[in-house]
Design a protein around this motif. Structure first.
Motif, PDB file in Angstrom:
ATOM      1  N   TYR A  44     -38.355   2.669   9.801  1.00  0.00           N
ATOM      2  CA  TYR A  44     -37.800   3.949  10.230  1.00  0.00           C
ATOM      3  C   TYR A  44     -37.967   4.110  11.738  1.00  0.00           C
ATOM      4  CZ  TYR A  44     -37.964   5.076   5.243  1.00  0.00           C
ATOM      5  OH  TYR A  44     -37.789   5.055   3.889  1.00  0.00           O
ATOM      6  N   ASN A  45     -37.226   5.043  12.293  1.00  0.00           N
ATOM      7  CA  ASN A  45     -37.359   5.380  13.707  1.00  0.00           C
ATOM      8  C   ASN A  45     -38.572   6.296  13.860  1.00  0.00           C
ATOM      9  OD1 ASN A  45     -36.699   5.543  16.452  1.00  0.00           O
ATOM     10  ND2 ASN A  45     -35.571   7.443  16.120  1.00  0.00           N
ATOM     11  N   ILE A  46     -39.697   5.738  14.259  1.00  0.00           N
ATOM     12  CA  ILE A  46     -40.967   6.471  14.325  1.00  0.00           C
ATOM     13  C   ILE A  46     -41.200   6.965  15.750  1.00  0.00           C
ATOM     14  CG2 ILE A  46     -43.473   6.255  14.042  1.00  0.00           C
ATOM     15  CD1 ILE A  46     -42.886   4.166  11.858  1.00  0.00           C
ATOM     16  N   TYR A  47     -41.645   8.204  15.868  1.00  0.00           N
ATOM     17  CA  TYR A  47     -41.891   8.800  17.183  1.00  0.00           C
ATOM     18  C   TYR A  47     -43.082   9.762  17.068  1.00  0.00           C
ATOM     19  CZ  TYR A  47     -39.250  12.633  15.035  1.00  0.00           C
ATOM     20  OH  TYR A  47     -38.807  13.622  14.187  1.00  0.00           O
ATOM     21  N   ASP A  48     -43.580  10.210  18.211  1.00  0.00           N
ATOM     22  CA  ASP A  48     -44.699  11.152  18.238  1.00  0.00           C
ATOM     23  C   ASP A  48     -44.163  12.573  18.316  1.00  0.00           C
ATOM     24  OD1 ASP A  48     -46.577   9.119  18.180  1.00  0.00           O
ATOM     25  OD2 ASP A  48     -46.660   8.956  20.372  1.00  0.00           O
ATOM     26  N   GLN A  53     -48.733  13.355  16.590  1.00  0.00           N
ATOM     27  CA  GLN A  53     -48.763  12.613  15.331  1.00  0.00           C
ATOM     28  C   GLN A  53     -47.531  11.724  15.207  1.00  0.00           C
ATOM     29  OE1 GLN A  53     -48.754  16.335  13.135  1.00  0.00           O
ATOM     30  NE2 GLN A  53     -50.809  15.884  12.310  1.00  0.00           N
ATOM     31  N   LYS A  54     -47.709  10.567  14.586  1.00  0.00           N
ATOM     32  CA  LYS A  54     -46.568   9.687  14.345  1.00  0.00           C
ATOM     33  C   LYS A  54     -45.777  10.196  13.145  1.00  0.00           C
ATOM     34  CE  LYS A  54     -48.382   5.441  16.380  1.00  0.00           C
ATOM     35  NZ  LYS A  54     -47.484   5.598  17.550  1.00  0.00           N
ATOM     36  N   VAL A  55     -44.475  10.400  13.360  1.00  0.00           N
ATOM     37  CA  VAL A  55     -43.623  10.953  12.322  1.00  0.00           C
ATOM     38  C   VAL A  55     -42.300  10.183  12.271  1.00  0.00           C
ATOM     39  CG1 VAL A  55     -44.603  13.276  12.457  1.00  0.00           C
ATOM     40  CG2 VAL A  55     -42.664  12.676  13.923  1.00  0.00           C
ATOM     41  N   LYS A  61     -35.677  15.620   6.971  1.00  0.00           N
ATOM     42  CA  LYS A  61     -37.009  16.218   7.071  1.00  0.00           C
ATOM     43  C   LYS A  61     -37.916  15.331   7.921  1.00  0.00           C
ATOM     44  CE  LYS A  61     -36.737  18.413   2.508  1.00  0.00           C
ATOM     45  NZ  LYS A  61     -37.349  18.509   1.162  1.00  0.00           N
ATOM     46  N   GLU A  62     -38.793  15.977   8.694  1.00  0.00           N
ATOM     47  CA  GLU A  62     -39.764  15.252   9.501  1.00  0.00           C
ATOM     48  C   GLU A  62     -41.023  15.024   8.670  1.00  0.00           C
ATOM     49  OE1 GLU A  62     -40.434  15.807  14.020  1.00  0.00           O
ATOM     50  OE2 GLU A  62     -42.062  16.923  13.047  1.00  0.00           O
ATOM     51  N   LEU A  63     -41.377  13.746   8.482  1.00  0.00           N
ATOM     52  CA  LEU A  63     -42.509  13.386   7.635  1.00  0.00           C
ATOM     53  C   LEU A  63     -43.543  12.619   8.442  1.00  0.00           C
ATOM     54  CD1 LEU A  63     -40.501  12.145   4.513  1.00  0.00           C
ATOM     55  CD2 LEU A  63     -41.472  14.424   4.887  1.00  0.00           C
ATOM     56  N   LEU A  64     -44.820  12.783   8.061  1.00  0.00           N
ATOM     57  CA  LEU A  64     -45.906  12.094   8.741  1.00  0.00           C
ATOM     58  C   LEU A  64     -46.005  10.645   8.295  1.00  0.00           C
ATOM     59  CD1 LEU A  64     -48.749  14.779   8.582  1.00  0.00           C
ATOM     60  CD2 LEU A  64     -47.535  14.012  10.633  1.00  0.00           C
ATOM     61  N   VAL A  65     -46.302   9.769   9.252  1.00  0.00           N
ATOM     62  CA  VAL A  65     -46.604   8.374   8.927  1.00  0.00           C
ATOM     63  C   VAL A  65     -48.058   8.313   8.466  1.00  0.00           C
ATOM     64  CG1 VAL A  65     -46.887   6.053   9.880  1.00  0.00           C
ATOM     65  CG2 VAL A  65     -44.922   7.462  10.554  1.00  0.00           C
TER      66      VAL A  65
END
Length: 580
Positions: A44-48, A53-55, A61-65
């Motif tokens: 997935y495209n992961i960002y802070d 937090q990495k999401v 929907k924005e989900l936590l890694v």
């Protein structure tokens, strides 16, 4: 008549024998056949986020890694899964590999060739009995027994129908679509629209089909929304122009997902790109790279292009590639005026076929056009604002506007609600079929039929054969599960690394183009299987909205669609031989 009775009796006995044999096989599989576990990875495209937090974003929907684990230490990497005899220790785990790539691991299993049994029995029963409800229930029973789920209602059907996607489908196609069609039937808006179009634009069957084709191309969002929108719009004018329901359902179905794969300014690229990451492939490294790759591959979407051209030819009364069933349907209408084949059981109930307009009410064609305009504008605006069209909002706006117009013109609230209730009754059978199709699709995915088919490929294949093999496998997966997007989730994470490995091992001169062709075969093969499957939501809805018998639609559509798939397979093979 006795011959027909004997024929139906023999078919019913055959169906019963097949179902009993499949139930026995399902019990044998559950108790005697071992599961084969495979690692599935998702990038997935992961960002802070603002809190550091990495999401990542999934379905808007924005989900936590979760907590990161080195890949080699994961309890569900392929090396560990190969040792599993019963069930893996974890259902999913976030890992980071040696290239610092973060991905989500999930275990999945299959039963080998046996994994195809639920889909096989469902489709076989559909073809033998022409009765989709019992066929779907048969497939659900077989799939549940394979998984050891003996409480069909509480452990299988209710949990699968209680998820957000199934509830959304039920809300949309039972309440919103059914209510909208019911109010149009009560006000006579659809008939008024048909009269207006016939007087000014539609002069016969050919022009009615051309209008339908144009609308299918115009609404290129694809999938269920395009199918429902185009089907409900063109049904009244096509019926008035005497176009067979087999022709209309084919045109509506074949300009839904096929056009969405060609004019891809919709939700498809954002969904598919998350499945395309291949370690070490620079042109698939970022989300922007993968979306650019999607659009660069569009010229190779040969099936989508040919399918849309095929429906245009049918609209122009050129039936060379339409198949015997569609030609017979055209001849039947010309000779008898009957829009359905003898013995057909259209999914659209009688409540939606007849007008129940109060004596003192006079409908205007704008009562049909304005709610449709509200529907389209709401879908476009929500797509711009939220990156995905809010289909429920769109149909809800159309329903409310239709009711408001009727009330403003003097129709009583009791009559409006009577129309709404009749609309619900009119689509209840189709909604039951749709819900059961959701359940069998989920079971087929869990049992791993698609996973098994893709895992059979090896890297020693000649490169020129890989595109067509990927096409055939994804056609079978999507036909068996009734979903193209579900097939993408299974096929792309396996097919793309395989295509890259083949390109490298056989030292192809243009590996990126070879990857584009393989990508297009998975994309288009899945569209074909979804479009032709009797358990697909788009197949069911195109039948329902155009008033066609489900199996008449399946049998008449599969021939021209297969012609298009064969021609596309030839073009893909030729492309990689000449250019890759």
């Amino acid at each position: 008549m006795p011959i027909n009775v004997n024929l139906f009796s023999n078919l019913n006995r055959m169906a019963l024998f097949l179902l009993i044999a499949s139930i026995g096989a399902a019990l044998y599989i559950h108790y005697q056949v071992d599961k084969t576990w495979l690692e599935q990875s998702y990038v997935y495209n992961i960002y802070d986020n603002q809190q550091g937090q990495k999401v990542y974003r999934y379905k808007g929907k924005e989900l936590l890694v979760g907590e990161l684990t080195p890949y080699q230490q994961s309890a569900i990497n392929q090396q560990q899964l190969a040792k599993v005899t019963d069930k893996p220790a974890l259902e999913q785990q976030w890992v980071v590999d040696h290239q610092d790539q973060i991905k989500l691991l999930k275990p999945a299993f299959h039963y080998g060739l046996w994994s195809l049994l639920p889909a096989f029995i469902t489709i076989a029963l559909c073809l033998i009995t022409r009765e989709p409800v019992t066929a779907l229930l048969g497939g659900i029973v077989v799939g549940a027994l394979m998984l050891g789920e003996f409480d069909l209602t509480d452990s299988v059907i209710i949990p699968n129908l209680a998820n957000e996607g199934a509830v959304g489908l039920l809300l949309l196609y039972l309440w919103l679509l059914g209510g909208l069609l019911g109010i149009w039937s009560k006000t006579g808006a659809a008939q008024a629209f048909a009269r207006h179009m016939t007087e000014h634009y539609v002069k016969g069957p050919r022009s009615a089909k051309l209008v339908s084709w144009f609308m299918g191309v115009l609404f290129f969002q694809g999938g269920t929304m395009s199918t429902v929108l185009v089907g409900t719009t063109v049904r009244p004018l096509a019926d008035k122009a005497k176009v067979s329901h087999e022709e209309m359902s084919y045109i509506v179905d074949s300009t839904a997902s096929p056009i969405a794969s060609v004019i891809a300014f919709n939700a498809w690229p954002a969904y598919v790109q998350a499945l395309l990451f291949v370690p070490g492939v620079t042109f698939l490294a970022t989300e922007a790279d993968r979306i650019a790759f999607f659009f660069a591959s569009i010229p190779f979407s040969f099936y989508g292009i040919i399918a849309v051209i095929g429906t245009l030819l049918l609209s122009l009364d050129i039936t060379t590639f339409s198949g015997k069933k569609i030609r017979q349907a055209r001849e039947r209408v010309l000779l008898t005026g009957e829009l359905d084949a003898p013995g057909a059981k259209p999914l659209s109930a009688k409540e939606l076929k007849s007008s129940m307009v109060p004596p003192d009410y006079r409908a205007h064609y704008l009562e049909f056009i304005l709610p449709l305009a509200a529907l389209v504008l709401t879908a476009i605006m929500t797509f711009v604002l939220f990156d995905a069209p809010k289909i429920n909002w769109a149909f809800g706006a159309a329903l409310l506007l239709s009711a408001f117009i009727a009330l403003a013109k003097g129709m009583s609230l009791m009559d409006v609600m009577d129309g709404f209730g009749n609309g619900l009754k009119g689509v209840v059978v189709a909604s039951v079929i749709l819900m059961l199709a959701v359940v069998i699709g989920t079971l087929s995915k869990e049992i791993g039929g698609g996973l098994y088919l893709v895992s059979q490929l090896g890297e020693q294949l000649p490169f020129w054969a890989l595109p067509v093999i990927l096409q055939l496998i994804t056609m079978v997966i999507a036909f068996s599960t009734g979903t193209s997007w579900g097939t993408y989730a299974v096929a792309f994470p396996l097919a793309m690394p395989l295509a890259w490995a083949v390109a490298q091992s056989q030292q192809l001169a243009n590996p990126e183009l070879f990857m584009m062709v393989c990508f297009a075969t998975v994309l288009n093969g899945s569209v074909y299987g979804d479009q032709c499957s009797p358990i697909s939501d788009t197949t069911i809805l195109s039948s329902m909205t155009t008033g066609c018998d489900l199996m008449d639609h399946v049998k008449s559509q599969i021939v021209p669609a297969t012609y298009a798939a064969i021609f596309a397979g030839f073009l893909w093979t030729l492309t990689v031989l000449l250019v890759a």
